[in-house]
Design an enzyme around this catalytic site. Sequence first.
Site, PDB file in Angstrom:
ATOM      1  NE  ARG A  72      42.519  55.251  64.686  1.00  0.00           N
ATOM      2  CZ  ARG A  72      42.918  56.361  65.261  1.00  0.00           C
ATOM      3  NH1 ARG A  72      42.478  57.562  64.748  1.00  0.00           N
ATOM      4  NH2 ARG A  72      43.979  56.305  66.075  1.00  0.00           N
ATOM      5  CB  CYS A 110      45.857  53.120  63.629  1.00  0.00           C
ATOM      6  SG  CYS A 110      45.090  51.527  64.577  1.00  0.00           S
TER       7      CYS A 110
END
Length: 270
Positions: free
Chosen positions: A226, A221
């Site tokens: 994430r 990411c």
Amino acid sequence: MDDSVVVSLDWLASRLDDPAVRIVDVRDAWEFDGIGHLPGAVNVPFDSYRDESDIDRGTLPGAEAFADLLGNAGLSPEDTIVAYDDTHGVFAARFVLTALEYGHEDVRLLDGDYSAWNREYETTSETAAFEPTDYDPDPLSPEESPLVSYDAVADALERDAVVVDTRELEEFEEARLPGAVRFDWREVVDDETRRLKPEAELEALLAAHGITPDREVVLYCNTARRISHTYVVLTALGYEDVRFYEGSLTEWLANDGEVETGPVAASEGE
């Protein structure tokens, strides 16, 4: 879904009195104290297990620093730890990944966050007291760790690995690794229940993006938050060849890595 990786609300509720099961709340202290928390939980805020100086493998805090956090929270290496937040599990998943990297063998993500728990079970504002421990970390070796370097990702791009970008569409279109598939980490969460979607639905969703158990998967990411959630979900689904690019796009750009820009319909599973 493998409950050695992800546990349900009911699973945890039935074990609140088990001293071997410890609950970690990774929300900010004001949320933990002011809004309430799960019974018996201890607070280890997300910002406390990040290393902004980028000294030790990206944003990981370092084994000794993390061990100090766990020891101060009264946690031991033998504990079964269940982590939660109130953001669909993304910050708690980062805790899970960090604990695994530093050798905690049994750490799990709660399927559902604080809000999901609060709909079905009681919460408390009372803070449980635990004696500090002398936590001794046992970091994974490079061969054991799912974390991979810039060079390893560059090599994976030359193979049949599926490189998965878990960010939002506008971020993806601004810059991405060559050939990356976009899979927003939130796609696995049911917005209404705040829990993971059913296993069969998750498998079909991932397969539609070309993310299947028979392929090598490399996740990235921006700063590795994430992808922690996606990593935990894939692991719970039985994916065995999942790599975690800790440096993510931030490191890739710093190394002048090649990127693509603009929309790519195929990357959206169309």
